[in-house]
Design an enzyme around this catalytic site. Sequence first.
Site: not given
Ligand SMILES: *Cc1c(COP(=O)(O)O)cnc(C)c1O
Length: 281
Positions: A23, A93, A117
């Site tokens: 990521w 992030d 998530k």
């Molecule tokens: C799942 C995830 C993303 C992406 O999320 P989307 O909403 O599908 O773009 C970004 N960063 C991390 C750390 C993730 O686990």
Amino acid sequence: MSMVPLNLLANGETGDYLVTGSWSQKAYKEAKRLASIHLAADSAADKYYTIPERNTWDISKDAAYLYYTDNETITGVEYPAIPEVEGVPLVCDMTSNFLSRPFDVSRFGIAFASAQKNFGPAGLACVVIREDLIGKAGPKTPFLCDFKIHADNESMFNTPPTFNWYMAGLIYKWIKKKGGLKAMDELAKERSNKLYDVIDNSGFYTNPIDKKIRSRMNVPFILKDDELNAAFLSEARQNNLIELKGHRSVGGKRASIYNGMPMEGINALIEFMQDFEKRHG
Ligand SMILES: *Cc1c(COP(=O)(O)O)cnc(C)c1O
């Protein structure tokens, strides 16, 4: 990932990146397309199983921010604490561990997470941003990518995904009812420690990540014998244990155990794993 450089580097500034998994690597690649970027540290040579030691980070003088990914979802690597850096705003992030532990908001320039998530259905992202970092977008920054447009319009410059907001609100209330972020952290530790203990004590399952940086949210593991992968997944499915296949980029198995995963789910998985090991180990 695009909005960060489009807002904070629009006037030729440099952004620094810690790349510790797929990521942060994605974010780094995207930022590089858009602005002047500096790689401060990278654990690719270790297959992203590690987080480079703090004293090896090469933070550029005058960096506009230092970007990192708090929990690397695919390899299951999580920063045990907020990195100690001085004089540079942190951009983080937190998508895969947001609201799973308390965090000191004042330590961040930007902390962001998409919902699916830990706090709602896909289609929504939460951005926590320091006020003085709002309003730095350039003349070519698309207006929907300008943090100021969203801040000035209370996130309703365009039509927001109202259903997703509503659902996120219900989940915030659920988290509060459960005891808040401290309780989420305790539950996350209990869930993940239970699984790591089973893995470490088995000799059949393994996880290569150092204990200090193991994720509380994603627990990847590999079976001793690759040939058993298919049997593991199909038998798991028969026991109503689904989505255990590891990400295609790393293989193996992965238990993603976000805020919503009850302890019963962990116990069921453990029971299955131990039974499978007895029969195939
Ligand atoms: C799942 C995830 C993303 C992406 O999320 P989307 O909403 O599908 O773009 C970004 N960063 C991390 C750390 C993730 O686990």
